[in-house]
Design an enzyme around this catalytic site. Structure first.
Site, mmCIF file in Angstrom:
data_model
loop_
_atom_site.group_PDB
_atom_site.id
_atom_site.type_symbol
_atom_site.label_atom_id
_atom_site.label_comp_id
_atom_site.label_asym_id
_atom_site.label_seq_id
_atom_site.Cartn_x
_atom_site.Cartn_y
_atom_site.Cartn_z
ATOM 1 C CE LYS A 285 -36.986 28.095 92.708
ATOM 2 N NZ LYS A 285 -38.074 28.355 91.742
ATOM 3 C CE LYS B 85 -43.066 32.805 100.899
ATOM 4 N NZ LYS B 85 -44.203 32.406 100.061
ATOM 5 C CE LYS C 284 -45.355 34.555 93.343
ATOM 6 N NZ LYS C 284 -45.334 33.453 94.309
ATOM 7 N N GLY D 133 -44.300 27.701 89.900
ATOM 8 C CA GLY D 133 -45.744 27.939 89.799
ATOM 9 C C GLY D 133 -46.271 28.808 90.924
ATOM 10 C CG ASP D 134 -48.400 32.092 93.183
ATOM 11 O OD1 ASP D 134 -47.897 31.871 94.293
ATOM 12 O OD2 ASP D 134 -49.371 32.861 93.052
ATOM 13 C CB THR E 162 -46.860 24.954 99.298
ATOM 14 O OG1 THR E 162 -45.889 25.142 98.276
ATOM 15 C CG2 THR E 162 -47.139 26.277 99.975
ATOM 16 C CG ASN F 56 -49.938 22.878 94.765
ATOM 17 O OD1 ASN F 56 -49.193 23.434 95.557
ATOM 18 N ND2 ASN F 56 -49.704 21.678 94.291
HETATM 19 P P1 NDP Z 1 -54.136 27.426 92.957
HETATM 20 O O1 NDP Z 1 -54.385 28.219 91.747
HETATM 21 O O2 NDP Z 1 -53.776 25.992 92.828
HETATM 22 O O3 NDP Z 1 -55.403 27.518 93.929
HETATM 23 C C1 NDP Z 1 -55.914 28.716 94.395
HETATM 24 C C2 NDP Z 1 -57.196 28.398 95.147
HETATM 25 O O4 NDP Z 1 -57.658 29.567 95.838
HETATM 26 C C3 NDP Z 1 -58.319 27.955 94.236
HETATM 27 O O5 NDP Z 1 -59.108 27.023 94.914
HETATM 28 C C4 NDP Z 1 -59.087 29.266 94.011
HETATM 29 O O6 NDP Z 1 -60.444 29.106 93.639
HETATM 30 C C5 NDP Z 1 -59.003 29.845 95.399
HETATM 31 N N1 NDP Z 1 -59.241 31.277 95.377
HETATM 32 C C6 NDP Z 1 -58.663 32.217 94.600
HETATM 33 N N2 NDP Z 1 -59.150 33.429 94.864
HETATM 34 C C7 NDP Z 1 -60.066 33.240 95.854
HETATM 35 C C8 NDP Z 1 -60.911 34.106 96.577
HETATM 36 N N3 NDP Z 1 -60.919 35.419 96.333
HETATM 37 N N4 NDP Z 1 -61.703 33.567 97.530
HETATM 38 C C9 NDP Z 1 -61.688 32.235 97.786
HETATM 39 N N5 NDP Z 1 -60.923 31.373 97.111
HETATM 40 C C10 NDP Z 1 -60.117 31.863 96.178
HETATM 41 O O7 NDP Z 1 -53.019 28.228 93.768
HETATM 42 P P2 NDP Z 1 -52.036 27.696 94.906
HETATM 43 O O8 NDP Z 1 -52.736 26.703 95.757
HETATM 44 O O9 NDP Z 1 -50.755 27.347 94.283
HETATM 45 O O10 NDP Z 1 -51.793 29.046 95.735
HETATM 46 C C11 NDP Z 1 -52.635 29.446 96.808
HETATM 47 C C12 NDP Z 1 -51.909 30.490 97.652
HETATM 48 O O11 NDP Z 1 -50.683 29.932 98.161
HETATM 49 C C13 NDP Z 1 -51.507 31.763 96.913
HETATM 50 O O12 NDP Z 1 -51.543 32.838 97.819
HETATM 51 C C14 NDP Z 1 -50.049 31.484 96.546
HETATM 52 O O13 NDP Z 1 -49.322 32.671 96.340
HETATM 53 C C15 NDP Z 1 -49.593 30.764 97.787
HETATM 54 N N6 NDP Z 1 -48.391 29.929 97.652
HETATM 55 C C16 NDP Z 1 -48.343 28.921 96.719
HETATM 56 C C17 NDP Z 1 -47.219 28.147 96.619
HETATM 57 C C18 NDP Z 1 -47.157 26.961 95.722
HETATM 58 O O14 NDP Z 1 -46.185 26.216 95.810
HETATM 59 N N7 NDP Z 1 -48.131 26.719 94.879
HETATM 60 C C19 NDP Z 1 -46.012 28.429 97.438
HETATM 61 C C20 NDP Z 1 -46.218 29.436 98.439
HETATM 62 C C21 NDP Z 1 -47.357 30.177 98.502
HETATM 63 P P3 NDP Z 1 -60.894 29.287 92.094
HETATM 64 O O15 NDP Z 1 -60.475 28.030 91.428
HETATM 65 O O16 NDP Z 1 -62.359 29.494 92.184
HETATM 66 O O17 NDP Z 1 -60.173 30.505 91.579
#
Ligand code: NDP
Length: 447
Positions: free
Chosen positions: A92, A116, A128, A167-168, A212, A243
């Site tokens: 998962k 986790k 993943k 998703g991620d 999350t 997200n």
């Molecule tokens: P999204 O794609 O929805 O959002 C990612 C965000 O981070 C965007 O605002 C993006 O900006 C920004 N970002 C990416 N790279 C950079 C950078 N180098 N510097 C600053 N901002 C950056 O992803 P999620 O919110 O789903 O995921 C965010 C994190 O949380 C990841 O590490 C993911 O692995 C982790 N996560 C997510 C889960 C989930 O349920 N979605 C569960 C557990 C962990 P831009 O649009 O400009 O790229």
């Protein structure tokens, strides 16, 4: 931190076997650094080869994804699925679409996911996947064609009892929809439990979208409660605006905090009046715009191009964007400005020296494997609803999520006391997750 000779030997093998995969090495080292007291107490784990077996994925799938853009040009991307460990249940973990994706990123994420998922107490293994595809600037039709091509290759390797992606970064409800549709078309089966993060009218769970971000705030709230504090009146900085970040913003506001800064990969905005949730949702979830546009329409807000969001003074910081986004410079700025708590919504956003700086300065620090586990936990709740063909209310699902986060916090805090020191959530999360997986692997013999 130095590793004991036994663990150093294991780590050297990981480096040799996985050359050039810096993020994977970093994730493995972080866990191994917590394990010394464990192998002293339970030497049978070494005898049964649990550590090398946990560090080697069960299966790594790499495939080609060909797709056509709107002009008819053909593109080739690389897709991945790493099925890391299935001691506790089907693999998962999410799918990431981002140009930086390569095997080392997917392996670091898959490795973290094992621990986790174990911490949630739910029956899910760790995996993943993703692709080096950049969804930015692509039309809806291009996204659909890419998702269909990706699923055409992936479909033979997943299933509700085998491997359940979600998703991620770069993969949200729209992408899950296209992939679910293609899986259904290819297999001829309505197998709801094959993917999570689905839409509410076709097998999705309420509160999964929020899970999350909400979960990270619930976890941080438990940390605050230990010293009689709460989010009420606290000033927050949240990196990212995807997200995780948006729903961390929502829950933090509901608990009385003011979020004064958020970012995307272009820069960050500061709004001392507190960021407006509805505007941020419209900008990022509906219009898919850049965060700079928030400052264009809000005169009290300012946009800083590039730079580091961690320079903005706050009580609590929630890094919710991406790996290694909070380095030693960021940590020093947060410490000097009086930040007292950091909880990771993203996966491995803090570099090892940043974590050490927080610990040395007495800043309470929660690693992502504990603090962001609410997303995968709610995915497991989605699987439960799919298996029983049921659909729970938002309130019930959120209540379950909160219970799970309280449970993870308790498990981490207790394990930290036993194997590290009180309040050491890094040890608590690494060891708490490891013990559950290791014991299941021992019970199942050498397989
Ligand atoms: P999204 O794609 O929805 O959002 C990612 C965000 O981070 C965007 O605002 C993006 O900006 C920004 N970002 C990416 N790279 C950079 C950078 N180098 N510097 C600053 N901002 C950056 O992803 P999620 O919110 O789903 O995921 C965010 C994190 O949380 C990841 O590490 C993911 O692995 C982790 N996560 C997510 C889960 C989930 O349920 N979605 C569960 C557990 C962990 P831009 O649009 O400009 O790229």
């Amino acid at each position: 931190m130095e590793l004991s000779p036994t663990l150093q030997e294991e780590f050297d093998i990981v480096i040799r076997r996985n050359p050039g995969e810096a993020e994977f090495h970093q994730a493995v080292r972080e866990v191994l650094e917590s394990l010394d007291p464990v192998i002293k107490k339970r030497p049978e784990y070494v005898e049964y080869g649990i550590i090398p077996r946990i560090c080697e994925p069960n299966r790594q799938i790499i495939f080609k994804v060909n797709w056509q853009d709107d002009k008819g040009r053909v593109h080739t991307n690389r897709g991945f699925r790493v099925q890391f460990n299935s001691a506790l249940g089907p693999y998962k973990g999410g799918l990431r679409f981002h140009p930086s994706v390569y095997l080392g990123i997917i392996k670091f994420l898959g490795f973290e996911q094992i621990f986790k998922n174990a911490l949630t107490g739910m029956p899910i293994g760790g995996g993943k996947g993703g692709a080096d595809f950049d969804p930015k600037g692509k039309s809806d039709n291009e996204i659909m064609r890419f998702c269909q091509a990706f699923m055409t290759e992936l479909s033979g390797h997943i299933g509700h009892d085998i491997d359940v992606p979600a998703g991620d970064i770069g993969v949200g409800g729209r992408e899950i929809g296209y992939m679910f549709g293609q899986y259904k078309r290819m297999t001829g089966r309505y197998e709801s439990g094959v993917l999570t993060g689905k839409g509410l009218t076709w097998g999705g769970s309420r509160a999964r979208t929020e899970a999350t971000g909400y979960g990270t705030v619930f976890f941080a709230d438990e940390m605050l409660k230990l010293s009689g504090e709460s989010f009420d009146g606290k000033k927050l900085v949240i990196s990212g605006s995807g997200n995780v970040a948006i729903y961390a913003l929502e829950k933090a506001q509901q608990l009385g905090a003011s979020v004064v800064a958020m970012s995307d990969s272009g820069g960050y905005i500061v709004d001392e009046n507190g960021i407006d949730l509805e505007q941020m949702q419209d900008l990022k979830e509906v219009r898919r715009g850049r965060i700079s546009e928030y400052a264009d329409v809000n005169s009290q807000a300012r946009y800083v191009e590039g730079g580091q969001i961690w320079d903005v003074p706050c009580d609590v910081a929630l890094p919710c964007a991406t790996q290694n986004e909070l380095n030693i410079g960021g940590a020093r700025a947060l410490i000097n400005n009086g930040c007292t708590l950091v909880a990771e919504g993203a996966n491995m956003p803090s570099t090892p020296d940043a974590i050490r700086a927080f610990q040395k300065a007495g800043v309470r620090f929660a690693p992502g494997k504990a603090a962001n586990a609410g997303g995968v936990a709610t995915s497991a709740l989605e699987m439960q609803q799919n298996a029983s063909r049921d659909s729970w209310s938002f309130e019930h699902t959120e209540e379950r999520l909160q219970e799970i986060m309280v449970g993870i916090h308790e498990r981490c805090a207790e394990t930290a006391e036993e194997y590290g020191r009180p309040g050491d959530y890094v040890t608590g999360a690494n060891v708490g997750g490891f013990l559950r997986v290791a014991d299941a692997m021992m019970a199942m013999g050498v397989i």
